[in-house]
Structure formats: C-alpha cells, structure tokens
Design an enzyme around this catalytic site. Structure first.
Site, PDB file in Angstrom:
ATOM      1  N   GLY A  84       5.324   4.438  -8.979  1.00  0.00           N
ATOM      2  CA  GLY A  84       6.055   3.029  -9.134  1.00  0.00           C
ATOM      3  C   GLY A  84       5.119   2.018  -9.203  1.00  0.00           C
ATOM      4  O   GLY A  84       5.292   1.261 -10.196  1.00  0.00           O
ATOM      5  N   HIS A  85       4.194   1.759  -8.200  1.00  0.00           N
ATOM      6  CA  HIS A  85       3.302   0.545  -8.256  1.00  0.00           C
ATOM      7  C   HIS A  85       2.436   0.770  -9.411  1.00  0.00           C
ATOM      8  O   HIS A  85       2.084  -0.032  -9.788  1.00  0.00           O
ATOM      9  CB  HIS A  85       2.343   0.914  -6.974  1.00  0.00           C
ATOM     10  N   GLY A 139       0.892  -1.205   0.056  1.00  0.00           N
ATOM     11  CA  GLY A 139       0.026  -0.081   0.018  1.00  0.00           C
ATOM     12  C   GLY A 139       0.811   1.304   0.124  1.00  0.00           C
ATOM     13  O   GLY A 139       2.091   1.119  -0.332  1.00  0.00           O
ATOM     14  N   GLY A 177       9.019  -5.224  -8.371  1.00  0.00           N
ATOM     15  CA  GLY A 177       9.845  -4.167  -8.929  1.00  0.00           C
ATOM     16  C   GLY A 177      11.362  -4.319  -8.764  1.00  0.00           C
ATOM     17  O   GLY A 177      11.791  -5.293  -7.753  1.00  0.00           O
ATOM     18  N   GLU A 178      11.994  -4.023  -9.638  1.00  0.00           N
ATOM     19  CA  GLU A 178      13.669  -4.232  -9.543  1.00  0.00           C
ATOM     20  C   GLU A 178      14.194  -3.154  -8.698  1.00  0.00           C
ATOM     21  O   GLU A 178      15.308  -3.475  -8.315  1.00  0.00           O
ATOM     22  CB  GLU A 178      14.140  -3.759 -11.049  1.00  0.00           C
ATOM     23  N   GLN A 236      15.173  -8.669  -3.251  1.00  0.00           N
ATOM     24  CA  GLN A 236      13.889  -9.328  -3.026  1.00  0.00           C
ATOM     25  C   GLN A 236      13.209 -10.004  -4.356  1.00  0.00           C
ATOM     26  O   GLN A 236      12.787 -11.304  -4.311  1.00  0.00           O
ATOM     27  CB  GLN A 236      12.872  -8.156  -2.566  1.00  0.00           C
TER      28      GLN A 236
HETATM   29  P1  AMP Z   1       6.293  -2.056  -1.645  1.00  0.00           P
HETATM   30  O1  AMP Z   1       4.690  -1.619  -1.363  1.00  0.00           O
HETATM   31  O2  AMP Z   1       7.064  -0.989  -1.424  1.00  0.00           O
HETATM   32  O3  AMP Z   1       6.349  -3.261  -0.871  1.00  0.00           O
HETATM   33  O4  AMP Z   1       6.352  -2.337  -3.106  1.00  0.00           O
HETATM   34  C1  AMP Z   1       5.566  -3.389  -4.076  1.00  0.00           C
HETATM   35  C2  AMP Z   1       6.104  -3.541  -5.296  1.00  0.00           C
HETATM   36  O5  AMP Z   1       6.284  -2.441  -5.765  1.00  0.00           O
HETATM   37  C3  AMP Z   1       7.653  -4.376  -5.000  1.00  0.00           C
HETATM   38  O6  AMP Z   1       7.377  -5.333  -6.188  1.00  0.00           O
HETATM   39  C4  AMP Z   1       8.485  -3.177  -5.384  1.00  0.00           C
HETATM   40  O7  AMP Z   1       9.590  -3.621  -5.839  1.00  0.00           O
HETATM   41  C5  AMP Z   1       7.568  -2.413  -6.430  1.00  0.00           C
HETATM   42  N1  AMP Z   1       8.146  -1.060  -6.329  1.00  0.00           N
HETATM   43  C6  AMP Z   1       8.460  -0.229  -5.317  1.00  0.00           C
HETATM   44  N2  AMP Z   1       8.765   0.857  -5.638  1.00  0.00           N
HETATM   45  C7  AMP Z   1       8.948   1.143  -7.182  1.00  0.00           C
HETATM   46  C8  AMP Z   1       9.542   1.854  -7.998  1.00  0.00           C
HETATM   47  N3  AMP Z   1       9.998   3.024  -7.717  1.00  0.00           N
HETATM   48  N4  AMP Z   1       9.451   1.479  -9.166  1.00  0.00           N
HETATM   49  C9  AMP Z   1       8.978   0.362  -9.606  1.00  0.00           C
HETATM   50  N5  AMP Z   1       8.397  -0.750  -8.662  1.00  0.00           N
HETATM   51  C10 AMP Z   1       8.507  -0.303  -7.428  1.00  0.00           C
END
Ligand code: AMP
Length: 278
Positions: free
Chosen positions: A37-38, A32, A150-151, A156
């Site tokens: 990015g998400h 959340g 995400g990379e 992870q």
């Molecule tokens: P999180 O909610 O931060 O756990 O991230 C959820 C997914 O979004 C994970 O696969 C992250 O790697 C990806 N993610 C987070 N930040 C970015 C970003 N800036 N660009 C691309 N993917 C992202």
C-alpha cells in the site's frame, strides 16, 4: 536514494538541489513497517516528481502507549521498499529532531472534521491533534510541493486536507486508493500483529463493506455491516454510512461506509464508497 536523518541534512540536500526554500517534490508521510500500500503511494509520487518518504513512529498520535511500543519497526526493509518503488530520499528523523527538548511544537487549529463526526476522533482521543502536529512539523522541515495520503485512513485524509488548506493553501494534497490483499483485507502495518485465527477473520471487514454497498438505505447498510462483523467474531467500534467530505449524515451522493473493529486484539479500519463497496 539518500537517507536523511536531521534537519541539517535536509537543508544540505535542499541547497544541493539548487533550491532556497524546501526540498520540493512529493512527500509520503508514513510510520514505517512499509507494505505494498505504501509502495503504491511512493510509485504515484515518483511519477509526479522526486518522491520523499518520511518514516517516523510519532509518539504524540498514539492514545495508547502500549500500541506505540508494539508498533512494528522494520527500517532496513522499509528503505529497500522505498528504493525499489522509486523514492529519491527517505527522511528518518529521531524523536528529538521532530520534538526538540524544551521547545513547544505547534499543534495547528483542528478543523471541525477532526472533532465532530464521532468516529476516529471519539475512539482515539488526541489522535488527530498528534497527526496534525506531526504532519505540519515534518512538512515544514521538508518543504515539499505536494503530499500524498491514503484513502484507507479516510478521516485522516479529510482532516489533513482541511488542516493544510487553512495553514498552507499552496500545498497540494493528493489522496490515493486503498491497496488490498487478495482476500480483500486492506493492507496495513497492523496486519502483521494478527494471530493466524484473527487474520482468517479479518476479511469480514471488506465483506461487510461489500454487503453494505448492496443495501438500499444507510440504516440497512449499517445493520448489515454490524451483522457480518459480529458473526465473524469482530468487536465493532463503528460501522456507519456518512457523507464522504464532512463525515456527518449521509446525503445520497458522495457517501461512504466506514468501519473500525477489533480483531483478535488489533484495531483495524477500512472504508469504501457507498453504495458500491471496495
Ligand atoms: P501509516 O504508515 O499506516 O501511517 O500510513 C502511511 C500512509 O500510507 C497513510 O497516508 C495511509 O493512509 C497510507 N496507507 C496505509 N495503508 C494503505 C493501503 N493499504 N493502501 C493505500 N494507502 C495506504
């Protein structure tokens, strides 16, 4: 776009879609506090099939309870972002739904990349066990055909890929590029926790990756990253060049520069292909 909260609702939707096992589609696991990015992950998924976003702040992957407590929670705005990005469903389970009281939830065997590199594994003990546990648990609840990560969270991505290859080889795991702010800072839910002065210092991270990318050897690159980060007042946890797949010693091809640093009390991570930069 539907909002699903329980396994019963997922099963109902599975039946409505005329499927017997699992919702299918492409799953986007998140915690959340969603940002652009998400949204890019959701759009990428929606281009391939029904995109199902899960939003769950997973208590078992936080090694620091204070970090869990202050993790931003913005469900209404998150649902709107998912709808606008083309998601077909959002799954928002409760902690009790994911971890039913009195029932042990399997922690799958951890691949070596979750314990050997000495990067996130060393600085966040127990983190990948929690990540693998929740990823497998929720993917089994949803039954997608593919999942996107995400990379930005490079270790992870490799951990989840290796773990799922062992227990669910048919599931397609897709990596997606990092989306950045105009000043180069990788978008992250944690950026909202940065005070203005820390926010102004944080772009030292992509700058360090760029500097590293111009150096001719891993040692020079690592020294350059440390210098840029400490000059900007960031506290470095690691700033290294490693091979992109096993995250062990660099091999001259397929290498990556990876950084974890504290900026005004907030832990930020980033990475980029090496040599080259973000
Ligand atoms: P999180 O909610 O931060 O756990 O991230 C959820 C997914 O979004 C994970 O696969 C992250 O790697 C990806 N993610 C987070 N930040 C970015 C970003 N800036 N660009 C691309 N993917 C992202």
């Amino acid at each position: 776009m539907m909002i699903l909260r329980t396994l019963d609702e997922v099963d109902g939707e599975t039946a409505r879609r005329g499927r017997t096992r699992g919702l299918g589609g492409i799953c986007i696991p998140t915690m959340g506090a969603l940002h652009e990015g998400h949204a890019s992950l959701v759009r990428r998924a929606a281009a391939l099939g029904p995109a199902i976003v899960w939003i769950f702040v997973n208590p078992t992957q936080f090694n620091d309870p204070a970090d869990f407590d202050r993790y931003p929670r913005t469900l209404e705005a998150d649902a709107e972002l998912c709808r606008a990005a083309g998601a077909s469903a959002v799954f928002v389970p409760s902690v009790a739904e994911v971890y039913p009281p009195g029932r042990a939830v399997e922690v799958p065997p951890l691949p070596r990349i979750a314990t050997e590199p000495g990067l996130e594994d060393r600085h966040r003990p127990g983190h990948f066990a929690g990540v693998c546990q929740v990823v497998l648990r929720i993917l089994r609840m949803l039954g997608p055909d593919a999942a996107i990560f995400g990379e930005k969270d490079w270790q992870q991505l490799q951990v989840v890929r290796a773990m799922l290859a062992g227990v669910w080889p048919d599931l397609r795991v897709i990596g997606a590029p990092t989306i950045r702010e105009p000043d180069g800072l990788a978008m992250s839910s944690r950026n909202t926790l940065l005070a203005p002065a820390a926010r102004a210092s944080a772009p030292a991270i992509p700058r360090a990756l760029l500097e590293a990318g111009r150096r001719g050897s891993p040692t020079e690159a690592e020294n350059a990253m440390r210098r840029v980060l400490s000059e900007a007042g960031l506290e470095v946890e690691y700033a290294v060049v490693r091979h992109g797949e096993d995250l062990l010693a660099p091999r001259g091809q397929g290498d990556r520069a990876l950084i974890a640093a504290w900026c005004g009390g907030v832990r930020l991570i980033d990475n980029a292909p090496w040599p080259m930069g973000p």
